[in-house]
Design an enzyme around this catalytic site. Structure first.
Site, PDB file in Angstrom:
ATOM      1  N   LYS A  37       0.850  -1.165   0.063  1.00 19.37           N
ATOM      2  CA  LYS A  37      -0.024  -0.036   0.163  1.00 19.37           C
ATOM      3  C   LYS A  37       0.851   1.358  -0.191  1.00 19.37           C
ATOM      4  CE  LYS A  37      -0.589  -1.037   4.906  1.00 19.37           C
ATOM      5  NZ  LYS A  37      -0.616  -0.065   5.863  1.00 19.37           N
ATOM      6  N   ARG A 135      -8.400  -0.877  16.503  1.00 22.77           N
ATOM      7  CA  ARG A 135      -8.414  -0.097  15.012  1.00 22.77           C
ATOM      8  C   ARG A 135      -9.759  -0.595  14.400  1.00 22.77           C
ATOM      9  NH1 ARG A 135      -3.316   0.471  11.234  1.00 22.77           N
ATOM     10  NH2 ARG A 135      -3.991  -1.658  10.529  1.00 22.77           N
ATOM     11  N   HIS A 163      -4.542  -8.117  13.481  1.00 26.95           N
ATOM     12  CA  HIS A 163      -3.441  -7.079  13.341  1.00 26.95           C
ATOM     13  C   HIS A 163      -2.981  -6.917  14.528  1.00 26.95           C
ATOM     14  CE1 HIS A 163      -0.796  -4.588  11.294  1.00 26.95           C
ATOM     15  NE2 HIS A 163      -1.154  -3.586  11.603  1.00 26.95           N
ATOM     16  N   ARG A 219       1.922 -11.357   6.201  1.00 25.17           N
ATOM     17  CA  ARG A 219       1.617  -9.999   5.626  1.00 25.17           C
ATOM     18  C   ARG A 219       2.701  -8.858   5.952  1.00 25.17           C
ATOM     19  NH1 ARG A 219      -3.312  -9.972   8.783  1.00 25.17           N
ATOM     20  NH2 ARG A 219      -2.546  -8.009   9.459  1.00 25.17           N
ATOM     21  N   TYR A 263      17.584  30.270   3.758  1.00 22.73           N
ATOM     22  CA  TYR A 263      16.600  31.108   4.538  1.00 22.73           C
ATOM     23  C   TYR A 263      17.006  31.423   5.880  1.00 22.73           C
ATOM     24  CZ  TYR A 263      13.599  30.292   0.435  1.00 22.73           C
ATOM     25  OH  TYR A 263      13.161  30.099  -0.836  1.00 22.73           O
ATOM     26  N   CYS A 308      15.598  23.774   2.046  1.00 21.55           N
ATOM     27  CA  CYS A 308      14.443  24.549   1.197  1.00 21.55           C
ATOM     28  C   CYS A 308      13.593  23.725   0.810  1.00 21.55           C
ATOM     29  CB  CYS A 308      15.092  25.609   0.190  1.00 21.55           C
ATOM     30  SG  CYS A 308      16.681  26.497   0.666  1.00 21.55           S
ATOM     31  N   MET A 309      12.694  24.087  -0.249  1.00 22.19           N
ATOM     32  CA  MET A 309      11.641  23.200  -0.804  1.00 22.19           C
ATOM     33  C   MET A 309      12.430  22.205  -1.935  1.00 22.19           C
ATOM     34  SD  MET A 309       8.274  24.172  -2.810  1.00 22.19           S
ATOM     35  CE  MET A 309       7.583  25.042  -1.641  1.00 22.19           C
ATOM     36  N   ASP A 310      13.582  22.972  -2.561  1.00 27.43           N
ATOM     37  CA  ASP A 310      14.166  22.165  -3.697  1.00 27.43           C
ATOM     38  C   ASP A 310      15.376  21.969  -3.549  1.00 27.43           C
ATOM     39  OD1 ASP A 310      11.401  22.405  -5.076  1.00 27.43           O
ATOM     40  OD2 ASP A 310      11.861  24.404  -5.064  1.00 27.43           O
TER      41      ASP A 310
END
Ligand SMILES: Cc1ncc(COP(=O)(O)O)c(C=O)c1O
Length: 369
Positions: A37, A135, A163, A219, A263, A308-310
């Site tokens: 998943k 759960r 589980h 699993r 920054y 930073c972001m990138d």
């Protein structure tokens, strides 16, 4: 992978993945439901599913029916179980695509029945039982009447599962108690001729810690991705790491003393310093956390200034030969150094699962076989 092709990418070793699936089968002597998943734990759904099947997995486990449909479209013909909630309107698609759903309460089954009757055909389902996870799951005392009521209905309950909440704690009584409760239910169901054919419970941690939980199939997710489900405890040597995260140095400059880096200028050069830039940031799932490291020229270097972001910046004084285009490793090995996903997770105050699930879609995934 030269700098003119990709500036950052994930290398995913499908042979390691196949090996890990095969090792789980060897260790448990049971079939494997590969839990893939969340985009195959961030590694990429389709290639991961294909490699798991090649490694011997007979089932695939996903969280949502949309994920199961991706696998069917990719030509995966194995049995697929949706471990989480399936909306009732998706039941016709489940039937048409031979996807098995989880049922964790009787009301859900009633709603599903209406859709099955209108659509026609048979819905395959596994009943999920609450034994201590708190759960999803049906209380043990209602399972027998539930199964009896569905006998001869178009919902075919072919499996039953539970589980574990604390299987990573080998010394805790929690998992043995869950197993005891589940076994007692299975015994009662057997006596009444109600026991579904396929029984399963073990996640990765239970595979490593609790052989009594193996039942008919296991699993694993984390374990087949080459990660340890037990914090602070590396995997046995037969399990191999699957993921490496690499980048290229895209800029390299020598700044004078007193230069603020990134920054907020939280890092200021204290002397003349060589600062490199790699094109990775929190937009890739690399967290904005201080005190991180990367590997360059086989050495550990510090990531300095804010992520930073990138982009983020590397202090390269210890790697005088570093040049633009050099390979940088964020996760994985270089020379004799290795940065594990667990090391990154520790810096981020989380677990390896969250690190890989957060790997951004924009990162190219290069599959090595
Ligand atoms: C129901 C269920 N089974 C198995 C797994 C696989 O767990 P792991 O990755 O720890 O093996 C998960 C993952 O969260 C799960 O939710």
């Amino acid at each position: 992978m030269d700098i003119n092709t990709y500036s950052t990418w994930l290398e995913i070793d499908l042979n390691a993945l196949k090996n890990n699936v095969a090792e789980v089968i060897k260790m448990t002597g049971r079939d494997v439901m590969a839990v893939i998943k969340a985009n195959g734990y961030g590694h990429g759904m389709r290639p991961i599913a294909q490699a798991c099947v090649a490694g011997g997995a007979t089932w695939c486990g996903v969280a949502r029916i949309e994920e199961a449909l991706v696998l069917r479209r990719a030509g995966i013909s194995n049995r697929i179980l949706v471990l989480g909630f399936t909306p009732a309107s998706k039941i016709p698609e489940a039937i048409e695509n031979n996807i098995t759903v989880a049922i964790f309460n009787a009301e859900l089954a009633q709603t599903y029945l209406e859709y099955v009757r209108i659509h026609g055909g048979t819905l395959r389902a596994h009943v999920k039982v609450e034994t201590g996870m708190g759960r999803l799951g049906m209380p043990v005392e209602v399972v027998a009447p539930f199964l009896r009521a569905l006998k001869n209905s178009p919902i075919q309950i072919e499996g039953i599962f539970t589980h574990f909440a604390r299987a990573d704690e080998a010394d805790s009584d929690s998992t043995p108690e869950q197993i005891r409760l589940f076994n007692s239910l299975l015994h009662d169901l057997d006596q009444q001729g109600l026991k579904p054919e396929i029984v399963h419970a073990a996640n990765s941690a239970a595979i490593l810690n609790f052989p009594a939980s193996y039942y008919d199939l296991t699993r694993p997710g984390d374990l087949i991705m080459g990660m340890s489900p037990i914090e602070g405890k590396p995997l046995p040597a037969q399990f191999k790491p699957v993921l490496t995260w690499k980048a290229r140095l895209i800029s390299l400059r020598t700044f004078p003393a007193g230069q603020g880096i990134s920054y907020g200028s939280k890092y200021v050069t204290s002397k003349e310093e060589r600062i490199g830039v790699i094109p990775i940031g929190y937009g890739d799932g690399f967290r904005r956390v201080d005190g991180q490291q990367a590997l360059v020229g086989g050495k550990r270097v510090n990531i300095v200034g804010r992520v930073c972001m990138d982009q983020c910046m590397l202090q390269l004084d210890d790697v005088p030969d570093a040049k633009i285009g050099d390979e940088v490793v964020l996760v994985g090995g270089q020379g004799s150094e290795f940065i594990t996903i667990d090391e990154v997770a520790q810096r981020w105050g989380t677990i390896n699962y969250e690190v890989v699930c957060g790997l951004a879609e924009r990162l190219p995934r290069i599959y090595i076989e």
